[in-house]
Design a protein around this motif. Structure first.
Motif, short mmCIF file in Angstrom:
data_model
loop_
_atom_site.label_atom_id
_atom_site.label_comp_id
_atom_site.label_asym_id
_atom_site.label_seq_id
_atom_site.Cartn_x
_atom_site.Cartn_y
_atom_site.Cartn_z
N GLN A 1 20.36 10.29 84.39
CA GLN A 1 20.60 11.30 84.46
C GLN A 1 22.25 11.11 85.95
O GLN A 1 22.12 11.74 86.74
CB GLN A 1 19.67 11.13 85.77
CG GLN A 1 18.17 11.55 85.07
CD GLN A 1 18.39 13.31 84.44
OE1 GLN A 1 18.58 13.82 85.54
NE2 GLN A 1 17.80 13.09 83.07
N TYR B 1 25.27 14.50 87.31
CA TYR B 1 25.82 15.08 88.13
C TYR B 1 26.23 15.20 89.69
O TYR B 1 26.20 14.71 91.00
CB TYR B 1 23.78 15.12 89.21
CG TYR B 1 23.29 16.25 88.22
CD1 TYR B 1 22.11 17.08 87.97
CD2 TYR B 1 22.43 15.15 87.13
CE1 TYR B 1 21.57 17.79 87.05
CE2 TYR B 1 21.27 15.33 86.07
CZ TYR B 1 20.80 16.58 86.15
OH TYR B 1 19.68 17.13 85.41
N GLN C 1 26.10 19.53 84.68
CA GLN C 1 24.74 19.61 84.87
C GLN C 1 25.03 19.64 86.21
O GLN C 1 23.69 19.61 87.17
CB GLN C 1 23.77 18.53 84.22
CG GLN C 1 23.30 18.37 83.21
CD GLN C 1 23.26 19.93 82.51
OE1 GLN C 1 22.22 20.85 83.82
NE2 GLN C 1 23.41 20.39 81.11
N HIS C 2 26.31 19.48 87.17
CA HIS C 2 26.32 19.08 89.07
C HIS C 2 25.66 20.62 89.18
O HIS C 2 25.96 21.45 88.76
CB HIS C 2 27.74 19.17 89.09
CG HIS C 2 27.75 19.09 90.61
ND1 HIS C 2 27.20 17.46 91.37
CD2 HIS C 2 28.79 19.61 91.42
CE1 HIS C 2 27.74 18.10 92.67
NE2 HIS C 2 28.28 18.36 92.88
N ARG C 3 25.41 20.84 90.29
CA ARG C 3 24.49 21.66 91.16
C ARG C 3 25.17 22.21 92.14
O ARG C 3 25.17 21.67 93.46
CB ARG C 3 22.51 21.82 91.36
CG ARG C 3 22.00 21.56 89.95
CD ARG C 3 20.72 20.85 90.58
NE ARG C 3 20.20 19.98 91.10
CZ ARG C 3 19.24 19.67 91.68
NH1 ARG C 3 17.61 20.14 91.66
NH2 ARG C 3 19.11 18.59 92.83
N SER D 1 22.99 24.23 88.56
CA SER D 1 24.13 23.70 87.38
C SER D 1 25.29 25.06 86.41
O SER D 1 24.74 25.58 86.80
CB SER D 1 23.03 23.60 86.13
OG SER D 1 21.75 22.23 86.38
N LYS E 1 29.11 10.64 91.30
CA LYS E 1 28.05 10.44 91.93
C LYS E 1 27.74 10.09 93.54
O LYS E 1 27.88 9.04 94.09
CB LYS E 1 27.22 9.24 91.18
CG LYS E 1 25.03 9.90 91.92
CD LYS E 1 24.74 9.07 90.89
CE LYS E 1 23.09 9.00 91.14
NZ LYS E 1 21.99 8.90 90.54
N TYR F 1 21.40 14.66 92.93
CA TYR F 1 20.35 14.92 92.39
C TYR F 1 19.10 13.30 92.16
O TYR F 1 20.68 12.64 91.44
CB TYR F 1 20.86 15.24 90.50
CG TYR F 1 19.46 15.06 89.82
CD1 TYR F 1 19.34 14.34 88.79
CD2 TYR F 1 19.16 16.55 89.52
CE1 TYR F 1 18.65 14.40 88.07
CE2 TYR F 1 17.88 16.44 89.15
CZ TYR F 1 17.76 15.62 88.68
OH TYR F 1 16.69 15.67 87.83
#
Length: 163
Positions: free
Chosen positions: A32, A35, A103-105, A114, A142, A162
């Protein structure tokens, strides 16, 4: 064991015997860690901006709360450089660019979405996306903050942690 050679993938293998029958097992899980923003992204602080690659645990940022969207200061509690399978470059009509993992929001129309779900002509605040380019694999950073679960990049894009 990780048989993929990729630290972002956990591939577990093994075997089990049930009633004399041998079964081979494989389980693959993606990390995960995807993000994250590009290391060159400028993050808003109370005194200006700092490059994501240079931000440290304990640094103070200026951001908006994830629910109330009230401006606030927050403290960075985690910074980690990781590899993203897919980075996207968003190009805006005003000339701004934004690079992050697919996938970064970011905040779009009152909700976090995303990058991979964005399309040309989408608006982020009042700035229209004019092009999206797949940059492939690359380093990202991150960043997690203590209270807001967000951070603001210098082009005024609200980024969500995330967790």
């Amino acid at each position: 064991t990780n048989n993929t050679g990729d630290s972002r993938v956990a591939a577990l293998t093994g075997s089990v015997t049930i009633d004399g029958q041998s079964y081979s097992l494989t389980s693959v899980a993606l990390s995960q860690e995807d993000y994250c923003v590009d290391p060159d992204t400028q993050i808003l602080t109370p005194t200006g901006t700092i490059q994501a690659a240079k931000i440290k645990v304990g640094d103070v940022i200026r951001t908006k709360h994830e629910f109330t969207l009230e401006w606030m200061q927050d403290i960075i509690i985690e910074v980690k450089r990781v590899k993203a399978y897919k980075k996207l470059l968003l190009m805006f009509e005003n000339g701004d660019e934004f690079i992050a993992s697919a996938q970064h929001r970011i905040m779009k129309g009152g909700e976090f979405i995303s990058l991979s779900k964005l399309q040309v002509s989408d608006k982020i605040d009042d700035n229209t996306i004019v092009a999206i380019e797949d940059l492939g694999e690359g380093d990202v950073v991150k960043i997690n903050s203590e209270k807001s679960n967000t951070y603001m990049s210098s082009n005024m894009i609200l980024n969500h942690n995330y967790k």
